[in-house]
Scaffold this motif. Structure first.
Motif, short mmCIF file in Angstrom:
data_model
loop_
_atom_site.label_atom_id
_atom_site.label_comp_id
_atom_site.label_asym_id
_atom_site.label_seq_id
_atom_site.Cartn_x
_atom_site.Cartn_y
_atom_site.Cartn_z
N GLY B 83 0.89 -1.16 0.00
CA GLY B 83 0.00 0.00 0.00
C GLY B 83 0.92 1.20 0.00
N TYR B 84 0.53 2.29 -0.67
CA TYR B 84 1.44 3.44 -0.76
C TYR B 84 0.66 4.70 -0.46
CZ TYR B 84 5.70 5.76 -2.50
OH TYR B 84 6.87 6.48 -2.61
N VAL B 85 1.14 5.47 0.50
CA VAL B 85 0.52 6.77 0.78
C VAL B 85 1.50 7.84 0.31
CG1 VAL B 85 -0.40 8.29 2.55
CG2 VAL B 85 -0.68 5.81 2.77
N PHE B 86 1.05 8.66 -0.63
CA PHE B 86 1.92 9.68 -1.22
C PHE B 86 1.93 10.94 -0.37
CE2 PHE B 86 1.01 6.82 -4.63
CZ PHE B 86 2.14 6.84 -5.43
N LEU B 158 3.08 -1.59 4.17
CA LEU B 158 2.52 -0.26 3.92
C LEU B 158 3.66 0.75 3.83
CD1 LEU B 158 -0.01 1.52 3.64
CD2 LEU B 158 -0.01 1.78 6.12
N LEU B 159 3.73 1.47 2.73
CA LEU B 159 4.77 2.46 2.51
C LEU B 159 4.15 3.85 2.62
CD1 LEU B 159 6.34 0.79 -0.66
CD2 LEU B 159 7.09 0.52 1.70
N MET B 160 4.72 4.68 3.48
CA MET B 160 4.17 6.04 3.63
C MET B 160 5.28 7.05 3.37
SD MET B 160 1.26 6.11 6.42
CE MET B 160 1.33 4.97 7.74
N ASP B 161 5.05 7.92 2.38
CA ASP B 161 6.04 8.92 2.01
C ASP B 161 5.65 10.28 2.56
OD1 ASP B 161 8.01 10.40 0.88
OD2 ASP B 161 7.30 10.21 -1.17
N GLU B 162 6.16 10.63 3.71
CA GLU B 162 5.87 11.91 4.36
C GLU B 162 4.40 12.29 4.23
OE1 GLU B 162 8.72 14.81 4.53
OE2 GLU B 162 10.23 13.79 3.32
N PRO B 189 3.85 -4.69 8.50
CA PRO B 189 4.98 -3.77 8.66
C PRO B 189 4.72 -2.46 7.90
CG PRO B 189 5.57 -5.55 7.16
CD PRO B 189 4.23 -5.89 7.72
N ILE B 190 5.20 -1.38 8.48
CA ILE B 190 5.01 -0.05 7.88
C ILE B 190 6.37 0.61 7.72
CG2 ILE B 190 4.01 2.25 8.21
CD1 ILE B 190 1.77 0.92 9.82
N LEU B 191 6.62 1.14 6.54
CA LEU B 191 7.83 1.92 6.30
C LEU B 191 7.40 3.37 6.15
CD1 LEU B 191 10.24 0.10 6.13
CD2 LEU B 191 10.54 0.75 3.77
N TYR B 192 7.96 4.24 7.01
CA TYR B 192 7.48 5.60 7.10
C TYR B 192 8.62 6.57 6.81
CZ TYR B 192 4.85 9.52 9.09
OH TYR B 192 4.18 10.70 9.27
N VAL B 193 8.52 7.29 5.71
CA VAL B 193 9.55 8.26 5.34
C VAL B 193 9.22 9.60 5.97
CG1 VAL B 193 10.36 9.69 3.43
CG2 VAL B 193 10.32 7.22 3.19
N SER B 194 10.20 10.21 6.64
CA SER B 194 9.92 11.50 7.27
C SER B 194 11.19 12.30 7.47
CB SER B 194 9.24 11.29 8.61
OG SER B 194 8.95 12.53 9.19
N HIS B 195 11.07 13.63 7.46
CA HIS B 195 12.19 14.45 7.89
C HIS B 195 11.84 15.12 9.21
CE1 HIS B 195 9.79 17.42 5.61
NE2 HIS B 195 10.18 18.22 6.57
N SER B 196 10.72 14.69 9.81
CA SER B 196 10.30 15.28 11.08
C SER B 196 10.59 14.33 12.23
CB SER B 196 8.80 15.58 11.03
OG SER B 196 8.26 15.56 12.34
#
Lengths: 231, 362
Positions: B83-86, B158-162, B189-196
């Motif tokens: 799953g991808y959250v843009f 689940l992939l979440m991009d910021e 599993p969730i992969l969460y991209v963030s700069h925060s």
């Protein structure tokens, strides 16, 4: 100011021509516009130029080359005659062929713009939602490009209705076969039947106005939607 | 082999490009954050995992399945169980919220569906939004629908991009609880991209720090934050976490006791009950160091610790970062270089860490 039976035949022929050409152009133009919108190939520039050429070439030039090319002695005409297809010049089919080339940029450009404006993101989103390439095109790209298709259909249709030079070169002036509205008006003027020329010309002016007014009205609505859209 | 294995490389194609060079094995459970500043390659890495980037050589394996191999195998995006959250809400503008969700449910793998429709609607509180079109929704509402849609495709990853970066601060605060609910309720599993750093601390158990296309460090979030070398990626906001259990509730003074290992802290009375796990976030600048346990201070939280590491702050040469250990838990203090010199602080020394204020994360 009544229309003669010849006028009615010309109107009917024009509508038949424009409808066929529009439908064929939307079908053929879709893959071409799609490719032009997404490719980074060096072929993009020359192909775009070829597609746009009818915009600046005099229709007589276009008609002249099509005539040469498709005549029984021409490159393609010879081949077609050999496989048993009757010569295209001075036939309704030939008119369709010529009109497709003549109106091509008017269909390609709105479609291409719609595909470019949509961007790649909706297709990426659809791919992450298990949609195959075909599924993405049918259920995401096509509905999102709907305003582009509307513009393309309207412009392609109207432009075909208005053509004259190509028709005269390629189709000649055969009643019920190639004598479309613009040629009919020309005939009336030649025969000094100004009243009849007036009637048909006025119809054309009204048609052009209604089509363009409709087009600009829908474009405005679509732009408003796009501004508050979610992309 | 139950893990996510990624090995990717790509040399610079142009001057504005960066080289991605990654060899990474990630846990296939819980939330893993890919943390780094913009341009560090974390989004590219996520897009490679999804199959949205094709021009990187390497291998990607998810559990037993090979998604990409050196030999040239490449599983197309729509065949990967993700799953991808843009970043920006990416709802289809021509479909209502309900139809956006239906786009996913229609294409989801029905035999392996484990996430129930109604659960997702409730979790993200979107029942009342379903009839709206994307342009009628606020940015935060759109993102909640987008998260629901990504869950309803029944992903195994689940992939979440910021997902919060396009929202303003107020909206971020509104959505974060929903994200926390997703992260703690979903078994995938969730992969969460963030700069925060805030989001990372709240959401991720495991963190990977990226810089200029490379992995610079990784580990459990709490221990990673407790390393002094990590501070160069968190800049002025150096902070650390304490995770503990509520062991006592003091009604009279409105205080709760939080215990971790042999140590404990007093925090203002929480809604949690005794036995609950609570996560605290503490700024390194809110911690000071004393050589002896002086009782004549208003600061109630004093921990007997020993100094484990000292380093100068790269961003500010007049401050010093000190890492102390309270049992297994790292405690960071940002103090002036002058104080460090005056107290003659040294590694191995036993001192008292005084904590001025804590923030309870919930």
């Amino acid at each position: 100011m009544l229309l003669s039976s010849g006028d009615w035949t010309a109107i009917w022929l024009t509508l038949k021509l424009a409808t066929s050409v529009t439908i064929l152009l939307l079908i053929l133009g879709t893959p071409l516009a799609w490719w032009l919108a997404r490719t980074s190939s060096w072929l993009k520039a020359p192909i775009s130029a070829i597609v746009a050429m009818p915009l600046i070439l005099p229709p007589t030039v276009l008609g002249f080359y099509l005539l040469i090319f498709l005549s029984p002695n021409g490159a393609l005409g010879h081949f077609l005659t050999n496989i048993g297809i009757s010569p295209l010049p001075f036939s309704f089919t030939g008119l369709i062929f010529a009109s497709i080339i003549y109106s091509l940029p008017f269909v390609i450009q709105p479609l291409q713009n719609a595909f470019v404006a949509m961007g790649n993101r909706p297709l990426e989103v659809a791919a992450t939602l298990r949609a195959s390439a075909w599924d993405r095109f049918i259920h995401v790209a096509l509905p999102m490009a709907k305003p582009g298709y509307l513009s393309a259909a309207v412009l392609g249709f109207a432009h075909t209705v208005g053509e004259f030079g190509v028709v005269l070169m390629m189709g000649g002036n055969i009643e019920g076969e190639t004598r479309v509205l613009s040629v009919q008006i020309y005939d009336h003027v030649e025969a000094l039947e100004y009243a009849q020329a007036h009637t048909l010309s006025l119809l054309m002016v009204l048609f052009a106005f209604v089509v363009l007014a409709f087009l600009y009205a829908t474009q405005k609505v679509n732009k408003q939607k796009a501004n508050i859209g979610s992309w | 082999m139950n893990a996510i294995n990624i090995r990717l490389s790509r040399s610079k194609q142009s001057r504005s490009d960066f080289a991605l060079e990654v060899d990474l094995t990630l846990p296939n459970q819980g939330v893993t954050a890919l943390f780094g500043r913009s341009g560090s390659g974390k989004t590219t890495l996520l897009r490679c995992l999804a199959g949205l980037e094709k021009n990187h050589q390497g291998q990607i394996a998810f559990n037993e399945a090979i998604w990409q191999s050196e030999a040239g195998d490449f599983l197309p995006v729509h065949k990967r169980p993700i799953g991808y959250v843009f970043q920006e809400a990416s709802l289809f503008p021509h479909l209502s919220a309900r139809d956006n969700l239906a786009f996913a449910t229609k294409r989801a793998n029905k035999e392996e569906s484990v996430i129930a429709y109604q659960d997702v609607i409730d979790l993200l509180n979107i029942a009342s939004l379903l009839e709206q079109f994307p342009h009628q929704l606020s940015g935060g509402e759109r993102q909640r629908i987008a998260i629901a849609r990504a869950l309803l495709i029944q992903p195994k990853l689940l992939l979440m991009d910021e997902p919060l970066s396009a929202l303003d601060e107020g909206l971020k605060k509104d959505i974060l609880p929903y994200l926390e609910a997703v992260c703690s309720n979903m078994s995938i599993p969730i992969l969460y991209v963030s700069h925060s750093l805030d989001e990372v601390i709240r959401l991720a158990q495991y963190t990977v720090i990226m810089d200029q296309g490379k992995i610079v460090d990784q580990g459990e979030t709490q221990y990673l934050l407790g390393k002094l070398s990590t501070s160069r990626y968190t800049y002025q906001n150096t902070r650390f976490m304490i995770i503990g259990q509520i062991t006592q509730q003091d009604e009279q003074w409105g205080l709760s006791t939080l215990s971790f290992g042999q140590h404990s802290l007093m925090i203002s009375r929480t809604h949690e009950v005794i036995g609950d796990t609570v996560k605290l976030q503490i700024q390194a600048r809110d911690v000071s160091i004393a050589l002896s346990a002086n009782e004549d201070s208003s600061i109630i939280n004093r921990l007997a610790v020993y100094i484990d590491d000292i380093s100068h702050n790269e961003a500010d040469p007049n401050t010093v970062l000190v890492r102390m250990m309270a049992g297994q838990t790292p405690i960071l203090a940002s103090i002036t270089a002058y104080s460090a010199q005056k107290l003659n602080l040294a590694i191995g020394q036993h001192v008292i860490a005084q904590i001025k204020s804590v923030a309870v994360l919930r």
